[in-house]
Design a protein around this motif. Structure first.
Motif, PDB file in Angstrom:
ATOM      1  N   GLY A 128      -0.819  10.056  -1.768  1.00 45.60           N
ATOM      2  CA  GLY A 128      -1.769   9.357  -1.090  1.00 45.60           C
ATOM      3  C   GLY A 128      -2.429  10.039   0.153  1.00 45.60           C
ATOM      4  O   GLY A 128      -3.475  10.196   0.443  1.00 45.60           O
ATOM      5  N   LYS A 131      -4.748  12.944   0.279  1.00 46.66           N
ATOM      6  CA  LYS A 131      -6.245  12.789   0.074  1.00 46.66           C
ATOM      7  C   LYS A 131      -6.535  13.208  -1.207  1.00 46.66           C
ATOM      8  O   LYS A 131      -7.836  13.290  -1.421  1.00 46.66           O
ATOM      9  CB  LYS A 131      -6.997  13.042   1.029  1.00 46.66           C
ATOM     10  CG  LYS A 131      -6.777  12.438   2.414  1.00 46.66           C
ATOM     11  CD  LYS A 131      -6.978  10.798   2.380  1.00 46.66           C
ATOM     12  CE  LYS A 131      -6.954  10.129   3.700  1.00 46.66           C
ATOM     13  NZ  LYS A 131      -5.590  10.410   4.558  1.00 46.66           N
ATOM     14  N   ASN A 152      -1.710   0.370  -5.389  1.00 44.18           N
ATOM     15  CA  ASN A 152      -1.667   0.011  -4.037  1.00 44.18           C
ATOM     16  C   ASN A 152      -0.820   0.983  -3.080  1.00 44.18           C
ATOM     17  O   ASN A 152      -1.245   1.208  -1.816  1.00 44.18           O
ATOM     18  CB  ASN A 152      -0.851  -1.332  -3.818  1.00 44.18           C
ATOM     19  CG  ASN A 152      -1.829  -2.306  -4.425  1.00 44.18           C
ATOM     20  OD1 ASN A 152      -3.118  -2.292  -4.577  1.00 44.18           O
ATOM     21  ND2 ASN A 152      -1.460  -3.590  -4.717  1.00 44.18           N
ATOM     22  N   GLU A 155      -2.993   3.835  -2.548  1.00 43.68           N
ATOM     23  CA  GLU A 155      -4.106   3.564  -1.561  1.00 43.68           C
ATOM     24  C   GLU A 155      -3.637   3.421  -0.465  1.00 43.68           C
ATOM     25  O   GLU A 155      -4.196   3.924   0.935  1.00 43.68           O
ATOM     26  CB  GLU A 155      -4.748   2.375  -2.064  1.00 43.68           C
ATOM     27  CG  GLU A 155      -5.485   2.763  -3.246  1.00 43.68           C
ATOM     28  CD  GLU A 155      -6.420   1.486  -3.777  1.00 43.68           C
ATOM     29  OE1 GLU A 155      -5.690   0.107  -3.414  1.00 43.68           O
ATOM     30  OE2 GLU A 155      -7.224   1.525  -4.505  1.00 43.68           O
ATOM     31  N   TYR A 156      -2.335   2.887   0.250  1.00 40.46           N
ATOM     32  CA  TYR A 156      -1.763   2.785   1.420  1.00 40.46           C
ATOM     33  C   TYR A 156      -1.430   3.918   2.043  1.00 40.46           C
ATOM     34  O   TYR A 156      -1.542   4.189   3.305  1.00 40.46           O
ATOM     35  CB  TYR A 156      -0.329   2.089   1.224  1.00 40.46           C
ATOM     36  CG  TYR A 156       0.183   1.520   2.536  1.00 40.46           C
ATOM     37  CD1 TYR A 156       0.044   0.773   3.312  1.00 40.46           C
ATOM     38  CD2 TYR A 156       1.354   2.533   2.794  1.00 40.46           C
ATOM     39  CE1 TYR A 156       0.829   0.394   4.431  1.00 40.46           C
ATOM     40  CE2 TYR A 156       2.046   2.342   3.882  1.00 40.46           C
ATOM     41  CZ  TYR A 156       1.755   1.230   4.863  1.00 40.46           C
ATOM     42  OH  TYR A 156       2.541   1.094   5.919  1.00 40.46           O
ATOM     43  N   SER A 159      -5.441   7.476  -0.084  1.00 38.59           N
ATOM     44  CA  SER A 159      -6.221   7.919  -1.244  1.00 38.59           C
ATOM     45  C   SER A 159      -6.879   6.802  -2.015  1.00 38.59           C
ATOM     46  O   SER A 159      -5.894   6.053  -2.563  1.00 38.59           O
ATOM     47  CB  SER A 159      -5.545   9.089  -2.185  1.00 38.59           C
ATOM     48  OG  SER A 159      -6.662   9.819  -3.106  1.00 38.59           O
ATOM     49  N   LYS A 160      -8.015   6.934  -2.410  1.00 35.18           N
ATOM     50  CA  LYS A 160      -8.434   5.952  -3.534  1.00 35.18           C
ATOM     51  C   LYS A 160      -9.094   6.959  -4.862  1.00 35.18           C
ATOM     52  O   LYS A 160      -9.453   6.034  -5.534  1.00 35.18           O
ATOM     53  CB  LYS A 160      -9.810   5.365  -2.866  1.00 35.18           C
ATOM     54  CG  LYS A 160      -9.251   4.176  -1.782  1.00 35.18           C
ATOM     55  CD  LYS A 160     -10.383   3.352  -1.347  1.00 35.18           C
ATOM     56  CE  LYS A 160     -10.010   2.205  -0.252  1.00 35.18           C
ATOM     57  NZ  LYS A 160      -9.011   1.298  -0.774  1.00 35.18           N
ATOM     58  N   CYS A 191      -9.234   1.559 -11.843  1.00 34.56           N
ATOM     59  CA  CYS A 191      -9.067   3.099 -11.787  1.00 34.56           C
ATOM     60  C   CYS A 191      -9.298   3.836 -12.847  1.00 34.56           C
ATOM     61  O   CYS A 191      -9.217   3.312 -14.195  1.00 34.56           O
ATOM     62  CB  CYS A 191      -7.784   3.400 -11.440  1.00 34.56           C
ATOM     63  SG  CYS A 191      -7.111   3.133  -9.631  1.00 34.56           S
TER      64      CYS A 191
END
Length: 274
Positions: A128, A131, A152, A155-156, A159-160, A191
């Motif tokens: 993550g 990025k 999660n 994302e933590y 990166s989304k 996602c």
């Protein structure tokens, strides 16, 4: 409905045309990888299908200690970099450790988290932090609901841009089964969903010192995945699967790829209405 994930001009979305992620299981040598990448680029360009090239520089979870694992990260990333430049395609490969993620992000457009490592917190967080687009393969041992924790963790890290891949669930010994409800459940996690049509026919450890597979069912499962509305299809392909050095029994012969993709595109148009 899942969110979009963009990779330059490629869009991963349940409402966009499907993306093909494909290539040989492992980097055997530069010549083989270059040939397969070139043929896949020609086919996908002809059919107007977005394409990401995949080949692993290291297969760290081979059945036997004697099995061929690949050419290693440095040589592998160099080969993938050449493929990326020559054929103008995004590239992806497996990453196994925090250190690998930091090195691989210099070349890879998508970092792929192997199914057996989808619970490894440090790896997911490190991925993550790059990025980059991160493709998490669902473990054969997990329910689709459980992938929310893997998402999660990425994302933590920061990166989304996350994809989740369904690749079958353990069913008894040496067998996987695909539950297509899983694609809808994964999509509900937010996602874009990838369906792995080749590893879903794998028979882990089925040949004793290596995995077996039933590649004759790859086109069928790929059609089912597209009919279920997935955002991308993942397929491992080879010019001669019988002589491939990893996962040959479940890879699709390169000679059959164009026919299969034509069928998938026809179904995708009906399902998504474009």
């Amino acid at each position: 409905m899942s969110r979009q994930v963009k990779l330059d001009k490629i869009v991963f979305s349940s409402s966009a045309p499907f993306v093909l992620i494909a290539g040989p299981c492992v980097i055997e040598d530069h010549k083989t990888v270059d040939h397969i990448a070139g043929q896949l680029k020609r086919i996908t360009q002809k059919l107007k299908i977005p394409f990401v090239f995949k080949a692993s520089y290291d297969k760290a979870n081979r059945t036997s200690v004697d099995s061929f694992r690949g050419v290693g990260i440095q040589k592998g990333l160099d080969i993938l970099s050449q493929v990326k430049t020559k054929w103008n395609v995004p590239v992806t490969s497996d990453v196994h450790t925090v250190e690998e993620a930091e090195e691989a992000e210099k070349v890879l457009d998508i970092l792929q988290i192997p199914a057996f490592l989808c619970r490894q917190t440090d790896l997911l967080v490190a991925a993550g932090k790059t990025k980059k687009v991160i493709n998490i393969k669902k473990g054969q041992f997990l329910s689709p609901h459980d992938m929310t924790h893997a998402i999660n963790k990425v994302e933590y890290g920061g990166s989304k841009k996350i994809l989740v891949t369904e690749r079958g669930t353990s069913f008894g010994y040496n067998t996987l089964v695909s539950d297509f409800r899983s694609l809808a459940i994964l999509d509900a996690l937010g996602c874009p969903v990838v369906f792995d049509a080749t590893h879903s026919v794998q028979q882990p450890g089925g040949l004793g010192k290596s995995s077996g597979g039933q590649s004759e069912y790859v086109p069928l499962l790929a059609r089912c995945g597209i009919a279920a509305g997935c955002s991308a299809i993942f397929m491992e392909v080879h010019t001669n699967p019988a002589k491939a050095r990893s996962d040959g029994p479940n890879m699709l012969p390169l000679s059959k790829v164009e026919k299969v993709l034509k069928e998938l595109k026809a179904i995708d148009k009906v399902v998504k209405g474009y």
